[in-house]
Design a protein around this motif. Structure first.
Motif, PDB file in Angstrom:
ATOM      1  N   ALA A  13       4.452  18.636 -15.754  1.00  0.00           N
ATOM      2  CA  ALA A  13       4.777  19.242 -15.793  1.00  0.00           C
ATOM      3  C   ALA A  13       6.440  19.869 -16.411  1.00  0.00           C
ATOM      4  CB  ALA A  13       4.555  20.474 -14.497  1.00  0.00           C
ATOM      5  N   LEU A  14       6.524  18.497 -16.411  1.00  0.00           N
ATOM      6  CA  LEU A  14       8.205  18.635 -17.060  1.00  0.00           C
ATOM      7  C   LEU A  14       7.688  18.152 -18.686  1.00  0.00           C
ATOM      8  CD1 LEU A  14       9.580  15.925 -14.852  1.00  0.00           C
ATOM      9  CD2 LEU A  14      10.496  18.360 -14.692  1.00  0.00           C
ATOM     10  N   ASN A  15       6.763  17.547 -19.496  1.00  0.00           N
ATOM     11  CA  ASN A  15       7.151  17.401 -20.065  1.00  0.00           C
ATOM     12  C   ASN A  15       6.177  17.950 -21.427  1.00  0.00           C
ATOM     13  OD1 ASN A  15       7.617  14.567 -21.581  1.00  0.00           O
ATOM     14  ND2 ASN A  15       5.280  13.985 -21.306  1.00  0.00           N
ATOM     15  N   GLY A  16       6.894  18.276 -22.344  1.00  0.00           N
ATOM     16  CA  GLY A  16       6.462  19.073 -23.409  1.00  0.00           C
ATOM     17  C   GLY A  16       7.244  20.526 -24.095  1.00  0.00           C
ATOM     18  N   GLU A  17       6.823  20.918 -24.588  1.00  0.00           N
ATOM     19  CA  GLU A  17       7.436  22.667 -25.237  1.00  0.00           C
ATOM     20  C   GLU A  17       7.520  22.847 -24.167  1.00  0.00           C
ATOM     21  OE1 GLU A  17      10.091  22.691 -27.047  1.00  0.00           O
ATOM     22  OE2 GLU A  17       9.253  21.086 -28.477  1.00  0.00           O
ATOM     23  N   ALA A  18       8.149  24.278 -24.077  1.00  0.00           N
ATOM     24  CA  ALA A  18       7.810  25.744 -22.670  1.00  0.00           C
ATOM     25  C   ALA A  18       6.467  26.977 -23.638  1.00  0.00           C
ATOM     26  CB  ALA A  18       8.526  26.374 -23.112  1.00  0.00           C
ATOM     27  N   MET A  51       8.821   9.779  -8.039  1.00  0.00           N
ATOM     28  CA  MET A  51      10.732   8.764  -7.855  1.00  0.00           C
ATOM     29  C   MET A  51      11.100   8.984  -9.585  1.00  0.00           C
ATOM     30  SD  MET A  51      11.244   8.472  -4.563  1.00  0.00           S
ATOM     31  CE  MET A  51      10.638   9.427  -4.812  1.00  0.00           C
ATOM     32  N   ILE A  52      10.293   9.141 -10.050  1.00  0.00           N
ATOM     33  CA  ILE A  52      10.301   9.134 -11.337  1.00  0.00           C
ATOM     34  C   ILE A  52      10.956  10.175 -12.208  1.00  0.00           C
ATOM     35  CG2 ILE A  52       9.759   9.360 -13.983  1.00  0.00           C
ATOM     36  CD1 ILE A  52       7.445   7.735 -13.087  1.00  0.00           C
ATOM     37  N   THR A  53      10.080  11.620 -10.905  1.00  0.00           N
ATOM     38  CA  THR A  53      11.171  13.126 -11.558  1.00  0.00           C
ATOM     39  C   THR A  53      12.616  12.896 -11.186  1.00  0.00           C
ATOM     40  OG1 THR A  53      11.120  13.920  -9.126  1.00  0.00           O
ATOM     41  CG2 THR A  53       8.822  14.285 -10.738  1.00  0.00           C
ATOM     42  N   SER A  54      13.056  12.358 -10.357  1.00  0.00           N
ATOM     43  CA  SER A  54      14.584  12.156  -9.914  1.00  0.00           C
ATOM     44  C   SER A  54      15.635  13.823 -10.528  1.00  0.00           C
ATOM     45  CB  SER A  54      15.103  11.823 -11.862  1.00  0.00           C
ATOM     46  OG  SER A  54      17.191  11.071 -11.637  1.00  0.00           O
ATOM     47  N   TYR A  55      16.513  13.500 -11.082  1.00  0.00           N
ATOM     48  CA  TYR A  55      17.423  14.889 -11.141  1.00  0.00           C
ATOM     49  C   TYR A  55      16.079  15.868 -11.560  1.00  0.00           C
ATOM     50  CZ  TYR A  55      17.734  14.395 -16.624  1.00  0.00           C
ATOM     51  OH  TYR A  55      16.959  14.084 -17.395  1.00  0.00           O
ATOM     52  N   CYS A  56      15.116  16.264 -12.172  1.00  0.00           N
ATOM     53  CA  CYS A  56      14.733  17.783 -12.102  1.00  0.00           C
ATOM     54  C   CYS A  56      13.928  17.395 -11.144  1.00  0.00           C
ATOM     55  CB  CYS A  56      13.291  16.787 -13.256  1.00  0.00           C
ATOM     56  SG  CYS A  56      14.525  16.652 -14.902  1.00  0.00           S
ATOM     57  N   GLU A  76      12.188  26.492  -7.509  1.00  0.00           N
ATOM     58  CA  GLU A  76      10.758  26.754  -8.432  1.00  0.00           C
ATOM     59  C   GLU A  76      10.937  25.817  -9.793  1.00  0.00           C
ATOM     60  OE1 GLU A  76      12.480  30.452 -10.094  1.00  0.00           O
ATOM     61  OE2 GLU A  76      13.696  30.077 -11.660  1.00  0.00           O
ATOM     62  N   ASP A  77      10.229  25.824 -10.464  1.00  0.00           N
ATOM     63  CA  ASP A  77      10.021  24.718 -11.713  1.00  0.00           C
ATOM     64  C   ASP A  77      11.118  24.842 -12.846  1.00  0.00           C
ATOM     65  OD1 ASP A  77       7.923  23.638 -10.598  1.00  0.00           O
ATOM     66  OD2 ASP A  77       5.948  24.438 -12.006  1.00  0.00           O
ATOM     67  N   PRO A  78      11.869  23.866 -13.666  1.00  0.00           N
ATOM     68  CA  PRO A  78      12.721  24.590 -14.233  1.00  0.00           C
ATOM     69  C   PRO A  78      11.791  23.844 -15.511  1.00  0.00           C
ATOM     70  CG  PRO A  78      12.896  21.879 -13.823  1.00  0.00           C
ATOM     71  CD  PRO A  78      11.700  22.527 -12.649  1.00  0.00           C
ATOM     72  N   PRO A  79      12.351  25.223 -16.395  1.00  0.00           N
ATOM     73  CA  PRO A  79      11.594  25.068 -17.551  1.00  0.00           C
ATOM     74  C   PRO A  79      11.994  23.999 -18.729  1.00  0.00           C
ATOM     75  CG  PRO A  79      14.105  25.778 -17.508  1.00  0.00           C
ATOM     76  CD  PRO A  79      13.870  25.627 -16.301  1.00  0.00           C
ATOM     77  N   HIS A 138      17.791  19.712 -24.798  1.00  0.00           N
ATOM     78  CA  HIS A 138      17.997  18.668 -23.208  1.00  0.00           C
ATOM     79  C   HIS A 138      17.889  19.572 -22.126  1.00  0.00           C
ATOM     80  CE1 HIS A 138      20.677  16.823 -19.773  1.00  0.00           C
ATOM     81  NE2 HIS A 138      19.963  15.863 -19.929  1.00  0.00           N
ATOM     82  N   PRO A 139      17.585  19.789 -21.052  1.00  0.00           N
ATOM     83  CA  PRO A 139      17.745  21.345 -20.375  1.00  0.00           C
ATOM     84  C   PRO A 139      18.800  21.225 -20.002  1.00  0.00           C
ATOM     85  CG  PRO A 139      17.064  19.280 -18.839  1.00  0.00           C
ATOM     86  CD  PRO A 139      16.370  19.267 -20.086  1.00  0.00           C
TER      87      PRO A 139
END
Length: 402
Positions: free
Chosen positions: A156-161, A211-216, A225-228, A234-235
């Motif tokens: 869910a963190l990876n790729g384009e919106a 743990m890899i999700t880190s600051y996200c 909510e999920d970050p965009p 960079h977000p």
């Protein structure tokens, strides 16, 4: 003193690596890079599954297998036989670490679980890598990198919106789990110097993936909510990411307000952007990224990449080319750093093997042993460690135990 003239950090440490595929073998490779004597236990016929993955090298190896098995010896043992199980217990008596990623309870059924090994080696460091928490209801679920990437929110963190959830290009969960496991083993070895006690280290792919999700991950919890997703951008920092130029992509990382002013004035000749109140601070630029980024793209696409890289460097703005993988591996930077080695091979003649990333006292940890041909160390290890006579080894071979 030269690293090669002195002992490596883990010289004298012996590791029995019962793992296969990626996470466990990566952990064992890290320990081998630091100088540990790593013996990899494999099935006598098929070996590690990854010997049959990716691109074939020689008769028993593949590029995938070789990527996680440098600095090891290969010993073939059929763990389904009583004789094979006894060989592993005997080998464990001579080891400091036992490492595996069998399914939950799998090695206990073979008499090779933590309690079994602790009976023959009371101070053993025993590392179990599984898919999920070994104390929870999902303990018996098999663990796969791709599944965990989905379940831990990494896709869910990876790729384009505008894209569907996207996996990472590498098996990052396996890789991080291997690294975390090696760190835990090193900590346990350090502790054992004082306590003389062993440890049962239990690692889970899901735990490490989360743990890899880190600051996200923390941002998602704070925002509820999920970050965009921003793809290569960079977000939080603008402009920061991959941008197209007149003749290819370039990475530009404008990390602070002073850099932004220099970028506008010295690189793209747009002082008006630097003076625009909407873009004064990074928070302002983040808020108005939809207005700012198209203006920047217009300027970058009108200029050649090399000229931009020169101007960015002169302005003190971190930047770089976006290279193809083969191009990167063949770059002068990689050659100068000794990051790729050519290792001799009995069938292929030679084969490329990545170096260790670790430098101690200015020298890179050496590739002491190339990824092993299946079973290349079986006779030597059984003779040296267990003092088995040649006749007994021939008998075990005839029975298919080794």
């Amino acid at each position: 003193m030269s690293l090669f003239a002195s002992q490596l950090p883990l010289s004298g440490v012996r590791v029995l690596d019962l793992s296969r595929v990626f996470a466990g073998p990566w952990c064992g490779m890290v320990l081998g890079d630091f100088g540990a004597e790593v013996v990899k236990i494999e099935h006598p016929v098929r070996g590690d599954d990854t010997r049959d993955w990716s691109i074939r090298i020689g008769q028993t190896e593949s590029a995938y297998y070789n990527s996680v098995n440098r600095n090891k010896r290969s010993v073939t043992v059929d763990l389904q036989t009583p004789e094979g199980q006894q060989i592993v217990r005997d080998l464990a008596q001579h080891c400091d670490v036992v490492l595996h990623n069998f399914k939950f309870g799998g090695l206990d059924k073979l008499g090779l679980g933590f309690e079994d090994i602790r009976k023959v080696k009371s101070d053993i460091i025993y590392c179990s890598i599984s898919g999920y928490d070994r104390t929870g209801k999902e303990a018996k679920r098999p663990g796969y990198d791709l599944v965990v990437q989905g379940e831990a929110g990494l896709m869910a963190l990876n790729g384009e919106a505008t894209q569907a959830p996207l996996k990472f290009g590498m098996a990052v969960v396996d890789m991080f789990t291997g690294m975390y496991s090696a760190q835990a083993i090193l900590a346990a070895l350090f502790e054992r110097q004082n306590t003389k006690q062993g440890r049962h280290i239990e690692m889970a792919l899901f735990d490490c993936g989360l743990m890899i999700t880190s600051y996200c991950g923390l941002e998602a919890m704070v925002m509820n909510e999920d970050p965009p997703r921003y793809g290569n951008a960079h977000p939080s920092i603008v402009p920061y990411g991959v941008f197209e130029t007149a003749d290819g992509p370039v990475v530009i990382t404008v990390g602070n307000n002073a850099q932004f002013h220099r970028f506008c004035k010295e690189v793209i000749d747009r002082e008006d952007l630097a003076n625009d109140a909407r873009f004064t601070t990074n928070l302002d630029r983040r808020t108005h990224r939809d207005i700012l980024v198209p203006e920047i793209l217009k300027e970058l696409k009108a200029r050649p990449r090399q000229m931009l890289l020169q101007k960015l460097t002169a302005a003190g703005i971190p930047c770089g080319e976006v290279l193809g993988l083969l191009e990167a591996l063949n770059s002068d930077r990689v050659k100068a750093g000794g990051l790729v080695t050519q290792q001799s091979h009995p069938v292929a003649g030679s084969t490329p093997v990545l170096s260790s990333p670790y430098r101690f006292d200015g020298e890179r940890m050496p590739v002491r042993l190339p990824p092993p041909v299946l079973g290349e160390g079986t006779e030597d290890i059984l003779k040296e460690w267990l003092d088995l006579p040649s006749e007994r080894i021939r008998e075990l071979k005839t029975k298919g135990v080794i």
